[in-house]
Enzyme design. Structure first.
Site, PDB file in Angstrom:
ATOM      1  N   LEU A  21       0.913  -1.163   0.065  1.00  0.00           N
ATOM      2  CA  LEU A  21       0.131   0.010   0.021  1.00  0.00           C
ATOM      3  C   LEU A  21       0.847   1.011   0.009  1.00  0.00           C
ATOM      4  O   LEU A  21       1.847   1.155   0.627  1.00  0.00           O
ATOM      5  CB  LEU A  21      -1.097   0.023   1.099  1.00  0.00           C
ATOM      6  N   GLU A  53      15.822   6.084  -0.730  1.00  0.00           N
ATOM      7  CA  GLU A  53      16.153   4.598  -1.275  1.00  0.00           C
ATOM      8  C   GLU A  53      16.896   4.068  -0.480  1.00  0.00           C
ATOM      9  O   GLU A  53      16.889   2.712  -0.224  1.00  0.00           O
ATOM     10  CB  GLU A  53      16.752   4.776  -2.558  1.00  0.00           C
TER      11      GLU A  53
END
Length: 705
Positions: free
Chosen positions: A261, A381
């Site tokens: 999600l 990241e």
């Protein structure tokens, strides 16, 4: 960010939603919006190659790496604004640019209680303390924004115990220690980077009762054995003895609280007590100078904390003139552990220069691509591919339906010897075409392709000797695009001559020594390798966004499939026969794919010789674009998260074949026929056969159901 708004407004909301067409902030004239045979303009390509400027890339890197920019930090937000400013520039900007923010769970060391590693004596007194920071050799390692070395997502705790050296921290390393009669319960394991993932070291250790883990970078793995200060940075490219590799120890990728999600306010969040994938025991990285000093009893105090933080992606869009609903994505992450000149700012510097050149042509009215180009700067990241993963979760259906390919340039230059490309097989052809036309940096008159083949090559049964394309794992932001969405992807970089160094990666990776001067003096003086990467990536972008026929060659998958099949026959065939499992259906499925891929290639070749109907070309292009999706099976690997690509999922078995089959056979090898393990082998074989048959069906003429 609602990038539907960025790419899609225009001629009436209901009609646009029905057609699924993105038109940008303004309508496209009807003439431009027809499926006209606009094709790659070689003059434009030559112009772009000539305008990509090494000096500008250098100045981009100087600015990007000037200060540490850890994910969600004030400097990280400053760089978000820098990207928005560049992409909204009236003379060199793009059609539109916006930032989208996700609230994600990150991990940081406590500023009030720094993590410490102490050697303690028999009475509990401290004999020696490991360095808490790296040596300030250039004045850039001691600033207040330089985060202390730590293992992100490792739990807090203060274990104390005898030190045990456990090599790489792999499962077999701990078993070997037990075989030698060494008691592991309550010990502190000293491990070195490499072999297995960061988090796996702690997971493996905890299985054997280890109380805490220390991880160091061995100079034999990264410095070619050199370790004295006068042999290391700032005197060479090698890592100083105090250097410590930071990193995420989270097992999965994406926000830990919102798997599958997007981390937006409306999404359900897992209770912190139920989050999986974190290291089970306290873990701390140290420098190799401290690793040499550790003896006997060790106390490790880890005070990491979890925090919800806002992290942003930035998207810049050039709207396609003819097929705006087909996207070529180009991405690079923005956040770093410290200054991050190499990782990731070398890639961001290239991204900014490439978007400047294309944006300038766009603003002058000289050029607009056939398909839309989306530039992306991903956030967080380093903590586990968070920004890119949240993006793919939020726009899953749209991206699967419309994305032609994803191009990743994370670290653009590891070193300056040769190009290195990893990717799925269909992108091989476009990369080869691009690199054959670009001159390689350095003396001589070799193309990038010809230089590349000198360092990394393989013998192809179809093409002869060619540069070798590496496969994509999960080391950068391409991972969710390949494994979760099934999008043809590539990762482009310049790297080193492996015959001259045994380094597993550039030596200052994830340390405070990864600075602008490090790049400028040792990795790429003159920035010609950065320019070569920019030209390669730029040529690939133009070929994918402008070519009438998509330059994706699906028949190049045939070599991979044939190789996997042969490995299964040679290395697993006899074992499978003993358990009455036939590879016959797999052989047939591979042959079907090979035949359909060849037939599609022939149809394309025939059409290219004539004046084809653009709609017919569009249908063929969709077959090329969608092939990668046919290899997805979200139920193939229930023990994995996000991995659903049956050809590129993680392989733990030793046989280099279809990963699910290889892994299942490895687990079943010593079990009896009829066991659940052998049932799983049969299931994995069926999954692969079904995927290949589906892929072959996708390549047939669209009217053939």
């Amino acid at each position: 960010m609602q990038w539907t708004k960025v790419l899609g407004l225009g001629l009436g909301a209901a009609a646009l939603l029905g057609l699924g067409i993105i038109l940008g902030h303004f309508a496209i004239p009807k003439k431009a919006n027809s499926l006209a045979p606009q094709d790659l303009d070689l003059e434009i390509l030559e112009t772009v190659m000539g305008q990509l400027d090494a000096h500008r890339i250098r100045e981009n890197l100087r600015e990007l790496s000037r200060e540490p920019h850890l994910a969600s930090s004030p400097r990280d937000e400053d760089l978000v604004q820098l990207l928005l400013q560049r992409w909204k520039d009236p003379e060199s900007g793009l059609d539109s640019a916006e930032a989208s923010t996700y609230e994600v769970l990150l991990s940081f060391p406590s500023q009030e209680q720094p993590n410490v590693v102490d050697i303690v004596g028999p009475t509990g007194g401290i004999i020696h303390s490991c360095h808490r920071t790296e040596e300030n050799v250039t004045g850039e390692q001691g600033g207040p924004d330089v985060v202390q070395p730590y293992a992100a997502y490792a739990p807090s705790g203060t274990p104390q115990g005898l030190l045990v050296y456990a090599n790489r921290g792999a499962e077999e390393d701990f078993k070997e220690l037990q075989t030698q009669g060494i008691k592991l319960e309550g010990t502190i394991a000293l491990t070195r980077y490499g072999g297995v993932g960061r988090g796996a070291k702690a997971v493996n250790a905890a299985k054997h009762g280890v109380a805490g883990v220390l991880v160091y970078t061995d100079p034999a793995d990264i410095n070619d054995g050199l370790s004295s200060p006068d042999e290391t940075f700032p005197n060479s490219w090698y890592l100083p003895p105090s250097g410590v590799e930071r990193g995420s120890y989270y097992e999965y990728f994406g926000d830990p609280l919102t798997p599958y999600l997007p981390a937006v306010p409306s999404s359900f969040r897992v209770d912190l007590a139920n989050v999986s994938g974190f290291p089970p025991i306290p873990t701390q990285p140290i420098g190799f100078q401290d690793a040499r000093d550790l003896l006997c009893q060790v106390n490790v105090s880890v005070y990491n904390r979890l925090e919800l933080r806002n992290s942003s992606n930035v998207l810049g869009i050039i709207r396609g003139a003819v097929e705006p609903d087909r996207y070529v994505l180009y991405g690079n992450h923005r956040d770093s552990w410290v200054h991050g000149a190499v990782d990731p700012s070398s890639g961001t510097a290239v991204l900014l220069e490439l978007s400047r050149v294309l944006g300038t042509l766009l603003k002058k009215g000289t050029w607009r691509p056939r398909r839309s180009i989306v530039f992306a700067s991903w956030g967080a990241e380093e903590f586990g591919l968070i920004g890119s993963t949240e993006f793919t979760e939020e726009f899953f259906n749209k991206l699967q339906e419309r994305t032609v390919a994803y191009i990743n340039v994370d670290i653009s230059v590891f070193a300056n010897a040769t190009l290195r490309v990893q990717g799925t097989p269909p992108v091989q052809s476009v990369v080869f075409s691009a690199t054959k036309e670009i001159r390689s940096p350095g003396p001589g008159d070799l193309s990038i392709y010809d230089n590349w083949i000198r360092y990394f090559n393989r013998s192809s049964p179809v093409y002869g000797l060619v540069p070798s394309l590496g496969s994509l794992g999960a080391g950068s932001d391409y991972a969710p695009f390949v494994h979760f969405l099934g999008i043809s992807s590539m990762d482009i970089a310049y790297t080193y001559d492996r015959s001259k160094t045994s380094a597993r990666i550039y030596p200052t990776y994830h340390t405070a020594f990864d600075t602008f001067d490090y790049v400028d003096k040792f990795l790429d003086p003159g920035f010609s390798s950065h320019q070569a990467v920019a030209r390669t990536a730029g040529s690939v972008i133009l070929r994918l966004s402008d070519s009438f026929f998509l330059p994706l060659k699906v028949s190049d998958y045939s070599e991979t499939l044939r190789s996997f099949l042969q490995a299964a026959q040679q290395d697993l065939g006899a074992l499978l026969e003993q358990h009455s499992i036939s590879l016959g259906p797999l052989v047939t499925a591979v042959e079907k794919f090979e035949a359909e891929a060849a037939a599609l290639g022939q149809r394309i070749s025939t059409l290219q010789k004539g004046s084809p109907d653009p709609l017919q070309v569009r249908m063929l292009n969709d077959q090329l674009m969608l092939l990668e999706r046919t290899f997805l099976n979200p139920r193939a690997f229930p023990e994995e998260r996000y991995y659903s690509h049956v050809l590129w999922a993680p392989r733990t078995g030793s046989v280099v074949t279809f990963p699910g089959l290889s892994n299942a056979c490895s687990r079943a090898r010593d079990t009896a026929s009829g066991s659940e393990a052998w049932a799983e082998v049969q299931r994995q074989l069926s999954i692969v056969v079904t995927a290949l048959e589906g892929a072959a069906a996708t390549l047939r003429p669209v009217a053939d159901l």
